[in-house]
Design an enzyme around this catalytic site. Structure first.
Site, PDB file in Angstrom:
ATOM      1  CG  ASN A  45      15.792 -33.548  42.100  1.00 48.64           C
ATOM      2  OD1 ASN A  45      14.657 -33.745  42.523  1.00 48.64           O
ATOM      3  ND2 ASN A  45      16.219 -34.054  40.969  1.00 48.64           N
ATOM      4  CD  GLU A  58      20.860 -36.474  48.347  1.00 53.70           C
ATOM      5  OE1 GLU A  58      20.405 -35.645  47.534  1.00 53.70           O
ATOM      6  OE2 GLU A  58      21.433 -37.511  48.003  1.00 53.70           O
ATOM      7  CB  CYS A  95      25.830 -37.242  44.179  1.00 52.27           C
ATOM      8  SG  CYS A  95      25.864 -35.553  44.816  1.00 52.27           S
ATOM      9  CB  CYS A  98      24.742 -35.252  48.575  1.00 53.58           C
ATOM     10  SG  CYS A  98      23.753 -34.168  47.516  1.00 53.58           S
TER      11      CYS A  98
HETATM   12  N1  THU Z   1      20.318 -35.902  42.518  1.00 56.40           N
HETATM   13  C1  THU Z   1      19.985 -35.649  43.822  1.00 56.40           C
HETATM   14  O1  THU Z   1      19.085 -34.844  44.105  1.00 56.40           O
HETATM   15  N2  THU Z   1      20.683 -36.283  44.802  1.00 56.40           N
HETATM   16  C2  THU Z   1      21.677 -37.191  44.573  1.00 56.40           C
HETATM   17  O2  THU Z   1      22.329 -37.627  45.506  1.00 56.40           O
HETATM   18  C3  THU Z   1      21.922 -37.672  43.212  1.00 56.40           C
HETATM   19  C4  THU Z   1      21.374 -36.818  42.123  1.00 56.40           C
HETATM   20  C5  THU Z   1      19.600 -35.184  41.467  1.00 56.40           C
HETATM   21  C6  THU Z   1      20.426 -34.181  40.711  1.00 56.40           C
HETATM   22  C7  THU Z   1      19.656 -34.069  39.418  1.00 56.40           C
HETATM   23  O3  THU Z   1      18.605 -33.127  39.619  1.00 56.40           O
HETATM   24  C8  THU Z   1      19.052 -35.445  39.231  1.00 56.40           C
HETATM   25  O4  THU Z   1      19.142 -36.093  40.484  1.00 56.40           O
HETATM   26  C9  THU Z   1      19.756 -36.297  38.181  1.00 56.40           C
HETATM   27  O5  THU Z   1      21.112 -36.356  38.419  1.00 56.40           O
END
Ligand code: THU
Length: 146
Positions: A45, A58, A95, A98
């Protein structure tokens, strides 16, 4: 077609999460995309001071995959996440945004992709198919693109 090794994908995602840029949430996520030739593309992320601009792991991994011209070659995805400085074991699943982005690769490649979810540590792996996570998906197929 290479064998899918869920644990190896989870470990690759964990390695990628070490490069998470997540100073705002302190929640590190890693993703690993397995391609049909056995190669793996990873992402972490990538947050922003303007919080809403942050990119999920993702999405980063799949954007990297697309930029290599390999979106249709995706065969599986692993994702892990957890709070920095904790040993979170609960599997993290993608999420909603994604899931839609994973669907782009799934429909282009004509596959219902397995999605393996893990925590920052631990042995638990939750296994889903994208169609379980995003039933009745809208995608490139609706536009005559796949
Ligand atoms: N996040 C992801 O990288 N992927 C997901 O599917 C869920 C959330 C990240 C976004 C943010 O940087 C952190 O997790 C907290 O929400």
């Amino acid at each position: 077609m290479s064998e899918v090794n869920p644990r190896a994908l989870i470990e690759a995602a964990r390695e990628a999460s070490k490069n998470a840029y997540a100073p705002y949430s302190n929640f590190a996520v890693g993703a690993a995309v397995l391609l049909s030739d056995g190669s793996v593309v990873t992402g972490a992320n990538f947050e922003n001071a303007s919080y809403g601009l942050s990119l999920c792991a993702e999405t980063v991994a799949l954007a990297r995959t697309s930029s290599e011209g390999r979106l249709k070659d995706v065969v599986a995805i692993g994702v892990i996440g957890g709070r920095m400085g904790h040993a979170d074991t609960a599997p993290v699943s993608p999420c909603g945004r994604c899931r839609q982005i994973i669907n782009e690769a799934a429909q282009l490649g004509g596959r219902d992709l397995p999605v393996f979810c893990g925590g920052a540590t631990g042995d638990e792996i939750a296994e889903y198919t994208l169609s379980q996570l995003l039933p009745a998906a809208f995608g490139p197929r609706d536009l005559g693109m796949a």
